[in-house]
Write a protein that holds these residues in place. Sequence first.
Motif, PDB file in Angstrom:
ATOM      1  N   ASN A 204     -15.515 -87.000  36.022  1.00  0.00           N
ATOM      2  CA  ASN A 204     -15.201 -87.239  36.994  1.00  0.00           C
ATOM      3  C   ASN A 204     -16.016 -88.979  37.524  1.00  0.00           C
ATOM      4  OD1 ASN A 204     -13.319 -85.749  36.939  1.00  0.00           O
ATOM      5  ND2 ASN A 204     -15.074 -84.028  38.353  1.00  0.00           N
ATOM      6  N   ILE A 205     -15.433 -89.990  37.036  1.00  0.00           N
ATOM      7  CA  ILE A 205     -15.898 -91.062  37.003  1.00  0.00           C
ATOM      8  C   ILE A 205     -15.521 -91.933  37.778  1.00  0.00           C
ATOM      9  CG2 ILE A 205     -17.180 -93.271  35.450  1.00  0.00           C
ATOM     10  CD1 ILE A 205     -15.606 -90.586  33.132  1.00  0.00           C
ATOM     11  N   ALA A 206     -16.601 -92.901  38.823  1.00  0.00           N
ATOM     12  CA  ALA A 206     -15.608 -93.399  39.357  1.00  0.00           C
ATOM     13  C   ALA A 206     -16.386 -95.088  39.197  1.00  0.00           C
ATOM     14  CB  ALA A 206     -16.518 -93.352  41.097  1.00  0.00           C
ATOM     15  N   ILE A 207     -15.516 -95.982  38.775  1.00  0.00           N
ATOM     16  CA  ILE A 207     -15.413 -97.347  38.521  1.00  0.00           C
ATOM     17  C   ILE A 207     -15.579 -98.104  39.538  1.00  0.00           C
ATOM     18  CG2 ILE A 207     -15.033 -99.469  36.735  1.00  0.00           C
ATOM     19  CD1 ILE A 207     -14.479 -96.803  35.591  1.00  0.00           C
ATOM     20  N   GLY A 208     -15.810 -99.030  40.268  1.00  0.00           N
ATOM     21  CA  GLY A 208     -15.506-100.189  41.671  1.00  0.00           C
ATOM     22  C   GLY A 208     -15.068-101.346  40.473  1.00  0.00           C
ATOM     23  N   THR A 209     -14.457-101.535  40.628  1.00  0.00           N
ATOM     24  CA  THR A 209     -13.567-103.019  39.613  1.00  0.00           C
ATOM     25  C   THR A 209     -12.536-104.406  40.994  1.00  0.00           C
ATOM     26  OG1 THR A 209     -12.644-103.549  37.874  1.00  0.00           O
ATOM     27  CG2 THR A 209     -11.588-101.642  39.427  1.00  0.00           C
ATOM     28  N   HIS A 210     -11.587-104.681  40.470  1.00  0.00           N
ATOM     29  CA  HIS A 210     -10.469-105.286  41.472  1.00  0.00           C
ATOM     30  C   HIS A 210      -9.126-105.864  41.114  1.00  0.00           C
ATOM     31  CE1 HIS A 210     -14.409-107.996  41.961  1.00  0.00           C
ATOM     32  NE2 HIS A 210     -15.070-107.174  40.944  1.00  0.00           N
ATOM     33  N   GLY A 211      -8.408-105.657  41.626  1.00  0.00           N
ATOM     34  CA  GLY A 211      -7.064-105.446  41.538  1.00  0.00           C
ATOM     35  C   GLY A 211      -6.495-105.929  41.090  1.00  0.00           C
ATOM     36  N   ASN A 212      -7.059-107.060  40.046  1.00  0.00           N
ATOM     37  CA  ASN A 212      -5.824-107.368  39.203  1.00  0.00           C
ATOM     38  C   ASN A 212      -6.172-106.779  37.130  1.00  0.00           C
ATOM     39  OD1 ASN A 212      -4.444-110.336  37.376  1.00  0.00           O
ATOM     40  ND2 ASN A 212      -4.686-110.405  39.179  1.00  0.00           N
ATOM     41  N   ILE A 213      -7.814-106.733  37.448  1.00  0.00           N
ATOM     42  CA  ILE A 213      -8.519-106.348  36.427  1.00  0.00           C
ATOM     43  C   ILE A 213      -7.789-104.541  36.524  1.00  0.00           C
ATOM     44  CG2 ILE A 213     -11.080-105.466  36.904  1.00  0.00           C
ATOM     45  CD1 ILE A 213      -9.582-106.247  33.473  1.00  0.00           C
ATOM     46  N   MET A 214      -7.763-104.338  37.763  1.00  0.00           N
ATOM     47  CA  MET A 214      -7.705-102.347  37.725  1.00  0.00           C
ATOM     48  C   MET A 214      -6.017-102.401  36.582  1.00  0.00           C
ATOM     49  SD  MET A 214      -7.439-100.179  41.494  1.00  0.00           S
ATOM     50  CE  MET A 214      -6.341 -99.960  41.587  1.00  0.00           C
ATOM     51  N   VAL A 215      -5.304-103.026  37.155  1.00  0.00           N
ATOM     52  CA  VAL A 215      -3.519-103.011  36.888  1.00  0.00           C
ATOM     53  C   VAL A 215      -3.379-103.374  35.390  1.00  0.00           C
ATOM     54  CG1 VAL A 215      -1.380-103.802  37.726  1.00  0.00           C
ATOM     55  CG2 VAL A 215      -3.073-103.575  38.848  1.00  0.00           C
ATOM     56  N   LEU A 216      -3.903-104.022  34.677  1.00  0.00           N
ATOM     57  CA  LEU A 216      -4.186-104.786  33.705  1.00  0.00           C
ATOM     58  C   LEU A 216      -4.998-103.672  33.025  1.00  0.00           C
ATOM     59  CD1 LEU A 216      -5.546-108.343  33.664  1.00  0.00           C
ATOM     60  CD2 LEU A 216      -3.075-107.741  32.571  1.00  0.00           C
ATOM     61  N   ILE A 217      -5.511-102.897  33.169  1.00  0.00           N
ATOM     62  CA  ILE A 217      -5.934-101.747  32.800  1.00  0.00           C
ATOM     63  C   ILE A 217      -5.016-101.020  32.579  1.00  0.00           C
ATOM     64  CG2 ILE A 217      -7.939-100.015  33.045  1.00  0.00           C
ATOM     65  CD1 ILE A 217      -9.692-101.754  33.791  1.00  0.00           C
ATOM     66  N   MET A 218      -4.383-100.486  34.412  1.00  0.00           N
ATOM     67  CA  MET A 218      -3.391 -99.102  34.320  1.00  0.00           C
ATOM     68  C   MET A 218      -2.133 -98.920  33.121  1.00  0.00           C
ATOM     69  SD  MET A 218      -3.824 -98.701  37.679  1.00  0.00           S
ATOM     70  CE  MET A 218      -2.226 -97.595  38.038  1.00  0.00           C
ATOM     71  N   ASN A 219      -2.115-100.948  32.724  1.00  0.00           N
ATOM     72  CA  ASN A 219      -0.699-101.476  32.014  1.00  0.00           C
ATOM     73  C   ASN A 219      -0.569-101.551  30.369  1.00  0.00           C
ATOM     74  OD1 ASN A 219       0.159-103.992  30.800  1.00  0.00           O
ATOM     75  ND2 ASN A 219       1.284-103.632  32.021  1.00  0.00           N
ATOM     76  N   TYR A 220      -2.396-101.388  30.432  1.00  0.00           N
ATOM     77  CA  TYR A 220      -2.520-101.510  28.637  1.00  0.00           C
ATOM     78  C   TYR A 220      -2.082 -99.201  28.685  1.00  0.00           C
ATOM     79  CZ  TYR A 220      -5.502-100.468  24.777  1.00  0.00           C
ATOM     80  OH  TYR A 220      -5.629 -99.544  24.160  1.00  0.00           O
ATOM     81  N   PHE A 221      -2.202 -98.676  29.144  1.00  0.00           N
ATOM     82  CA  PHE A 221      -1.995 -97.662  29.237  1.00  0.00           C
ATOM     83  C   PHE A 221      -0.552 -96.868  29.651  1.00  0.00           C
ATOM     84  CE2 PHE A 221      -6.716 -97.194  29.382  1.00  0.00           C
ATOM     85  CZ  PHE A 221      -6.897 -96.488  28.567  1.00  0.00           C
TER      86      PHE A 221
END
Length: 186
Positions: A132-149
Amino acid sequence: MITNIYLVRHAHSAYTPDELNRPLSSKGFEAAEKVAALLLEENINLIIASPYKRAIQTVEGLTKTLNLDIQIEEAFRERKLSENPVEDFENSIIRVWQDFTFIFEGGESGLEAQSRGAKAILRILRKYSGKNIAIGTHGNIMVLIMNYFNSSYDYDFWTTLKMPDIYKLSFDGEKLIKVQRIWKED
């Protein structure tokens, strides 16, 4: 084996033009305490963050309680929209979401940012399978990552994000099998 990645969009920050060192606001620090409390319930094994101060500060409340250090991962930094401030942020962000190959001068395209973020997620999935991995990040890159999948995570979804926000992405190997929002607003 299921691996859970908790993408944590940073809490509210106090604006400064210094992207790297922009800290959380007092409101952001209050919300970061709530982030830590929610994630403590998730049996976190590893904490990773963007090098940006506001992303680190949003997840660092976990470090003391869980006795874990934060690993800094450059790939989770925010997408650079442009070298210089854009005249119309809203229309500019719409443009880069509509065309993943479009690049403002000195910026990075959606495709470039998505590629760096997704590659980092795939490395993490291989290295920390079953964790279980917590990743502190930012909105735009977060959604771009989610969009990849899953392409349903797009501009419209991005506009619904809060500061902070937490999405749990569950993977079977490298296949996304479930997404769950775990941020609870007051």
